[in-house]
Design a protein around this motif. Structure first.
Motif, short mmCIF file in Angstrom:
data_model
loop_
_atom_site.label_atom_id
_atom_site.label_comp_id
_atom_site.label_asym_id
_atom_site.label_seq_id
_atom_site.Cartn_x
_atom_site.Cartn_y
_atom_site.Cartn_z
N THR A 227 0.83 -1.21 0.00
CA THR A 227 0.00 0.00 0.00
C THR A 227 0.86 1.25 0.00
O THR A 227 0.61 2.19 -0.76
N LEU A 228 1.89 1.27 0.84
CA LEU A 228 2.77 2.44 0.91
C LEU A 228 3.55 2.64 -0.39
O LEU A 228 3.75 3.77 -0.83
N ALA A 229 3.97 1.53 -1.01
CA ALA A 229 4.70 1.65 -2.29
C ALA A 229 3.79 2.23 -3.37
O ALA A 229 4.20 3.08 -4.15
N GLY A 230 2.54 1.78 -3.40
CA GLY A 230 1.59 2.32 -4.37
C GLY A 230 1.33 3.80 -4.13
O GLY A 230 1.29 4.60 -5.06
N LEU A 231 1.18 4.17 -2.86
CA LEU A 231 0.97 5.58 -2.53
C LEU A 231 2.17 6.43 -2.91
O LEU A 231 2.02 7.53 -3.43
N LYS A 232 3.38 5.91 -2.65
CA LYS A 232 4.60 6.66 -2.95
C LYS A 232 4.71 6.92 -4.45
O LYS A 232 4.99 8.05 -4.88
N MET A 233 4.46 5.88 -5.24
CA MET A 233 4.58 6.01 -6.69
C MET A 233 3.57 7.02 -7.23
O MET A 233 3.89 7.88 -8.06
N ILE A 234 2.34 6.94 -6.75
CA ILE A 234 1.30 7.86 -7.22
C ILE A 234 1.60 9.28 -6.77
O ILE A 234 1.45 10.24 -7.53
N THR A 235 2.06 9.45 -5.52
CA THR A 235 2.38 10.79 -5.01
C THR A 235 3.51 11.42 -5.80
O THR A 235 3.44 12.60 -6.16
N VAL A 236 4.57 10.65 -6.08
CA VAL A 236 5.69 11.18 -6.86
C VAL A 236 5.22 11.61 -8.25
O VAL A 236 5.58 12.68 -8.74
N ALA A 237 4.40 10.78 -8.88
CA ALA A 237 3.89 11.12 -10.21
C ALA A 237 3.01 12.37 -10.17
O ALA A 237 3.08 13.23 -11.06
N GLU A 238 2.18 12.49 -9.14
CA GLU A 238 1.32 13.66 -9.02
C GLU A 238 2.13 14.94 -8.78
O GLU A 238 1.82 15.99 -9.33
N VAL A 239 3.18 14.84 -7.95
CA VAL A 239 4.04 16.01 -7.71
C VAL A 239 4.74 16.41 -9.01
O VAL A 239 4.83 17.59 -9.35
N ALA A 240 5.26 15.42 -9.74
CA ALA A 240 5.93 15.71 -11.01
C ALA A 240 4.96 16.37 -11.99
O ALA A 240 5.31 17.35 -12.67
N LEU A 241 3.75 15.85 -12.07
CA LEU A 241 2.74 16.44 -12.96
C LEU A 241 2.43 17.87 -12.53
O LEU A 241 2.32 18.76 -13.36
N GLY A 242 2.30 18.09 -11.24
CA GLY A 242 2.04 19.43 -10.72
C GLY A 242 3.15 20.39 -11.09
O GLY A 242 2.90 21.53 -11.50
N CYS A 243 4.40 19.95 -10.96
CA CYS A 243 5.55 20.79 -11.32
C CYS A 243 5.53 21.14 -12.81
O CYS A 243 5.79 22.29 -13.18
N VAL A 244 5.24 20.17 -13.64
CA VAL A 244 5.19 20.41 -15.08
C VAL A 244 4.11 21.44 -15.41
O VAL A 244 4.32 22.36 -16.20
#
Length: 204
Positions: free
Chosen positions: A168-185
């Motif tokens: 669960t934590l690995a899934g959350l980490k991956m999604i959070t990192v992708a969302e932060v990257a998308l937000g930065c872009v």
């Protein structure tokens, strides 16, 4: 790639955010058959699989074939063919759970990730809360293979807790990192767009 650009440029941020989150969730889901608890993936990996009640065996190609071969529903975790079957909802970002397999493809969204309605007759949005409650009580789940002893059951319960928490934590980490990257872009794109508009005003 063009569809992501079209979604993010022509539509609002929430539409883009939801689409990317859904895509990442699909990519991050494991390759195990539908409706199976992660700790049972090895059990179902064999070519010939024994029903958990010990009475019959079936070949892997008969797994989730919408025909009940095992009385206990072992062979149909991802369909509604067996009345005694259970479907496992991964619910990444929320609490994983088992539901009765009779609720699979019944035109009602039971899993918050929508995985129980996979036949396409109804669209279930992913309503699992990202960063929500990752506590998962697994005392009730034990793989019911008949050859396990009580000490192995205790070890398995501890393993289930750790395995599910890590997953669960690995899934959350991956999604959070992708969302932060998308937000930065998107922020960089917005800043660039504002600068271009500002330069056009100065040249007039």
């Amino acid at each position: 790639m063009q569809i992501w650009r079209w979604l993010c440029l022509k539509h609002s941020f929430p539409v883009c955010f939801a689409a990317v989150s859904f895509f990442l969730l699909l990519v991050s889901s494991s390759k195990s058959p539908l409706g199976i608890h992660p700790l049972d993936a090895k059990y179902f990996a064999a070519e010939v699989i024994k029903c958990k009640d010990g009475f019959k065996s079936f070949t892997r190609d008969r797994l989730n074939d919408n025909f009940c071969d095992c009385l206990d529903g072992t062979d149909e975790p991802g369909t509604s063919a067996c009345p005694a079957g259970k479907f496992y909802c991964r619910n990444v970002g929320s609490i994983p759970q088992f539901i009765f397999s009779s609720r699979v493809n019944d035109h009602f969204c039971d899993c918050c990730d929508g995985s129980d309605e996979y036949d396409g007759s109804i669209l279930c949005p992913n309503t699992c809360i990202m960063g929500g409650n990752v506590e998962y009580k697994t005392e009730d789940y034990v793989s019911t293979t008949s050859h396990l002893h009580s000490t192995k059951l205790k070890e398995m319960k501890i393993g289930i807790k750790l395995e599910d928490l890590i997953q669960t934590l690995a899934g959350l980490k991956m999604i959070t990192v992708a969302e932060v990257a998308l937000g930065c872009v998107l922020v960089v794109k917005w800043i660039f767009h504002k600068r271009v508009k500002s330069k056009k005003r100065h040249h007039r």
